[in-house]
Design an enzyme around this catalytic site. Structure first.
Site, PDB file in Angstrom:
ATOM      1  N   HIS A 179      -1.420   1.053  15.784  1.00 21.65           N
ATOM      2  CA  HIS A 179      -0.192   1.469  15.100  1.00 21.65           C
ATOM      3  C   HIS A 179       1.019   1.283  15.994  1.00 21.65           C
ATOM      4  CE1 HIS A 179      -3.437   3.564  12.996  1.00 21.65           C
ATOM      5  NE2 HIS A 179      -2.655   3.581  11.946  1.00 21.65           N
TER       6      HIS A 179
ATOM      7  N   TYR B 173      -1.499  -4.287  10.904  1.00 20.80           N
ATOM      8  CA  TYR B 173      -2.418  -4.615   9.799  1.00 20.80           C
ATOM      9  C   TYR B 173      -2.156  -5.995   9.210  1.00 20.80           C
ATOM     10  CZ  TYR B 173      -2.885   0.538   9.547  1.00 20.80           C
ATOM     11  OH  TYR B 173      -3.075   1.864   9.823  1.00 20.80           O
TER      12      TYR B 173
ATOM     13  N   GLU C 295       0.846  -1.195   0.000  1.00 20.05           N
ATOM     14  CA  GLU C 295       0.000   0.000   0.000  1.00 20.05           C
ATOM     15  C   GLU C 295       0.883   1.247   0.000  1.00 20.05           C
ATOM     16  OE1 GLU C 295      -2.161  -0.934   3.565  1.00 20.05           O
ATOM     17  OE2 GLU C 295      -2.899  -2.793   2.662  1.00 20.05           O
TER      18      GLU C 295
ATOM     19  N   GLU D  23      -4.314  -6.876   2.821  1.00 21.01           N
ATOM     20  CA  GLU D  23      -3.082  -7.547   3.242  1.00 21.01           C
ATOM     21  C   GLU D  23      -3.109  -9.014   2.838  1.00 21.01           C
ATOM     22  OE1 GLU D  23      -4.881  -5.517   5.140  1.00 21.01           O
ATOM     23  OE2 GLU D  23      -3.501  -3.800   5.204  1.00 21.01           O
TER      24      GLU D  23
END
Lengths: 341, 419
Positions: free
Chosen positions: A133, A90, A33, A64
């Site tokens: 994150h 992710y 990405e 993913e």
């Protein structure tokens, strides 16, 4: 061969590793990405699309599962994909493709098919990234037979390990500690970040070299206690060792699977004490594996129980990030405990 | 919410038309007319072939005559080769199913009634096109003339099993026949096939990829990721959905069949979608050929739904009479693929009952002989297994210390136990 050295931060070193590897082997492709025209959200692939073209460096849909599934198919064709998962948080939609497919392809086909892919993914906290994150999911992957897990802690190692991973014929999960992309972190979040240029490990050769997978590095020799760490925590531990004055031997594992057991055992037998440090949650974390291995190999040399300093068993919090993070306060207390008995 | 006068919500849980004991009547089934569906040019835009996803390509009519623009007009030897590959596949299934019942192996899966979906497709592809099968595409290997003794060795996990006894029976891997290693996890092969096709295109190759999955596993995320990637990069890939109506005990309604067709999944992604009579080998051949020509000419992917019926259980591990009516298979309105092609070639005057009976005997003998040959290398239970050391090989290219240590430990423990 390796040419001149330049000062690089970790991002630049990673970019250089991919660049050098792609220049040597046209089968290497980069996908993920935002990795193409934009060069990645952390700029790790900046300039590569322009240099190698859109069929070798390209953006992907936000999937993913698709990124890794497609990478496995490309590897089956004969390419060597280097997919980026934008944040390690992710990576879970890709688990089936990593765990059931990439990791087992060589075994289940008795070597007919292999998956020489290197999955790069930024991990770890300390950036106010909250629970989506900041995670450190390395323990999920070290538990899987057939995957190698690599975590660099400085620019020199990042480039050398990444080239070694890309050239390796097994699937490698390459976790990049994003907190130290721009400079090492001493654990004191209220102090300004020191850029990599102030540290020797930022001297990175321009050309090709490798740091072998499966080899740890003794960052600092010491006699009283062995500290096993990787990624960001190498720097936090180093800083606390200097602040407390404890005569600790600090080992940067660099590769978790396959682990450099010899370096670990040699050090613990010398010091008789061991502390394991990671940012990931405690229960079933890689520290549990390290602790068990130390106990299996060094039981008669141990003078105190192995101490684990890890993230708490909670999701990674946002505002309480520094209470979660195993920083100087927790390491200092752990040193007191491990030196007590 | 105050002021509203609505009945309470109700949840719809799909239910198949027929359960055990029910009398089966397919009178509501609208039989598509053979030859009635148009054949668009291979460069047609996906938007211009949307109707194809709701129609059904059929070539063979009830009398076994080939009808309409999709008739692939195959040479007699090709027709007879397809017929024989299907017959051999069925004979293989019958004998290996029995071998499992005799305790010679742990598991087996037949593809009875679905032979055309693999065999027909294999003949329309080039040999070097890469196949990413699910677990019911044994017909691909048989159509590609892969030695069945090698397949039986795998089913027995015996000494001659090239996969070293690591995979459950029928999870073949045959790189030499461009047949990918089968996974038990469903539809993981879909994005892999797309990736392979993307690589082929990126390298300026001429080979294309084809993948197969069942209608039930179109519900997996991998399926949708694969379609997205295939559409985005216009990958030269054929994505086959074998709609055999049943996913173990769950009918196709649990994958969404009550509301739409599986071919229509393609429409939302901007992919060409075809729906074909999967029990019509000529329709399967023609649709595959159309999709292959399309892919090879850089016009992108095609999704093909093969409408068929799983005539037997899911595997040796389930009893279909416990969840569906036993009458369904016999009354399936699209008939049997072998019987239908047989009728066609007899009608053409290139085949007859006598030769067919002789062929059935020949393929049965062939399987029997191959089974005997394979059993020289052992069956699952008789101890003629792989070396214990092989268990630790191929996890990585080079064996790391921890696997060497575990291998040594295994030997030490067995030695200490006296075995």
């Amino acid at each position: 061969m390796t040419g001149e050295s330049r000062t690089m931060n970790m991002i630049q070193a990673i970019n250089s590793a991919i660049d050098v590897a792609m220049g040597r082997d046209e089968k290497i492709v980069v996908l993920g990405e935002d990795v193409g025209y934009f060069g990645g959200v952390f700029k790790a692939t900046e300039g590569l699309q322009k240099k190698y073209g859109k069929t070798r460096v390209f953006d992907t849909p936000i999937s993913e599962c698709g990124i890794i599934g497609v990478a496995v198919g490309m590897a089956t064709y004969g390419l060597r994909p280097v997919p980026e998962i934008q944040f390690a948080d992710y990576i879970y939609p890709a688990l089936d493709q990593l765990v059931s497919e990439a990791a087992r392809l060589r075994y289940r086909s008795a070597g007919e098919y292999t998956a020489p892919i290197t999955v790069r993914t930024p991990f770890g906290g300390g950036i106010f990234g909250g629970q989506t994150h900041s995670q450190s999911p390395e323990g999920i992957f070290t538990h899987v037979a057939g995957l190698k897990t690599v975590i660099p802690s400085n620019p020199y190692d990042a480039k050398g390990l990444l080239i070694a991973a890309i050239e390796d014929n097994d699937p490698v999960i390459f976790f990049e500690p994003k907190r130290i992309y721009n400079g090492p972190f001493d654990g004191h979040y209220d102090r300004p970040v020191q850029p990599w240029s102030k540290f020797a490990e930022s001297a990175v050769p321009d050309g090709h070299y490798t740091v072998p997978l499966g080899k740890a590095r003794v960052v600092r020799e010491g006699n009283d206690v062995t500290v096993l760490a990787y990624g960001t925590m190498v720097h936090v531990a180093h800083s606390v060792i200097q602040e407390t004055g404890v005569d600790a031997e600090l080992v940067d594992l660099r590769t978790l699977v396959p682990l450099d057991i010899e370096t670990v055992v040699e050090s613990v037998k010398k010091t008789g004490r061991c502390m394991v440090v990671h940012e990931a949650t405690k229960t079933s974390g890689f520290g549990a594996e390290l602790s068990a291995l130390v106990q299996e190999h060094c039981f008669h040399w141990l003078e105190a129980p192995v101490q684990r300093v890890t993230g708490w068993d909670t999701p990674y919090p946002h505002s309480l990030e520094w209470a979660y993070f195993p920083g100087p306060v927790r390491l200092t207390e752990a040193f007191k405990r491990v030196m007590q008995d | 919410m105050t002021g509203r006068n609505l009945p309470p919500l109700s949840l719809h849980v799909p239910e198949p038309a027929f359960r055990p004991g029910d009398t089966v009547d397919f009178a509501d089934f609208e039989m598509p007319v053979a030859g009635a569906v148009r054949r668009p040019p291979i460069d047609a835009s996906p938007r211009d072939v949307r109707d194809m996803a709701y129609a059904m390509v059929r070539v063979l009519d009830d009398e076994g005559r080939a009808q309409g623009p999709w008739d692939p007009r195959l040479a007699p030897e090709t027709l007879l080769k397809i017929l024989r590959s299907m017959a051999l596949t069925r004979a293989f299934d019958e004998r290996l199913y029995r071998a499992q019942r005799q305790g010679k192996t742990s598991f087996y899966m037949k593809c009875t009634g679905e032979e055309a979906t693999s065999v027909g497709a294999a003949h329309a592809l080039d040999y070097d096109d890469m196949c990413f099968p699910s677990y019911r595409q044994q017909g691909l290997l048989i159509a590609r003339d892969w030695p069945i003794v090698d397949m039986i060795n795998q089913i027995y996990s015996n000494r001659a099993d090239r996969l070293k006894g690591r995979q459950m029976p029928i999870m073949y891997s045959v790189r030499q026949a461009n047949f990918f290693s089968i996974s038990g996890n469903l539809t993981t092969q879909y994005p892999q096939a797309v990736g392979w096709a993307m690589a082929s295109a990126a390298r300026g190759d001429t080979r294309i990829a084809a993948a197969w999955c069942g209608e039930g596993s179109t519900a997996e995320g991998d399926f949708h990721s694969a379609l997205t990637f295939a559409a985005v990069y216009r990958a030269p890939v054929i994505l086959n959905v074998i709609n055999n109506q049943w996913a173990i005990s769950s009918f196709s309604g649990f994958a969404g069949a009550e509301a739409t067709t599986f071919a229509a999944r393609a429409i939302g992604y901007g992919i060409a979608g075809l729906r074909v009579d999967g029990n019509d080998a000529l329709a399967v051949y023609a649709a595959t050929q159309w999709a292959a020509d399309r892919a090879r000419n850089n016009h992108g992917p095609t999704l093909i739904e093969h409408f068929t019926y799983r005539a037997e259980g899911h595997s040796t591990s389930d009893d279909p009479s416990k969840y569906r009516s036993a009458e369904e298979g016999g009354k399936w309105p699209l008939g049997d693929p072998i019987a239908r092609l047989k009728k066609h070639v007899i009608g053409l005057g290139i085949w007859d009952e006598e030769r067919h009976a002789a062929m059935d005997l020949e393929v049965a003998e062939l399987v029997k002989a191959a089974q005997k040959e394979a059993e020289k290398n052992g069956i699952l239970q008789d101890g003629l297994k792989q070396s214990f050391d092989s268990m630790f090989e191929d996890v990585f290219e080079e064996m790391p210390w921890h696997l060497k240590e575990q291998s040594a430990q295994m030997h030490d423990e067995r030695k200490a136990a006296g075995i």
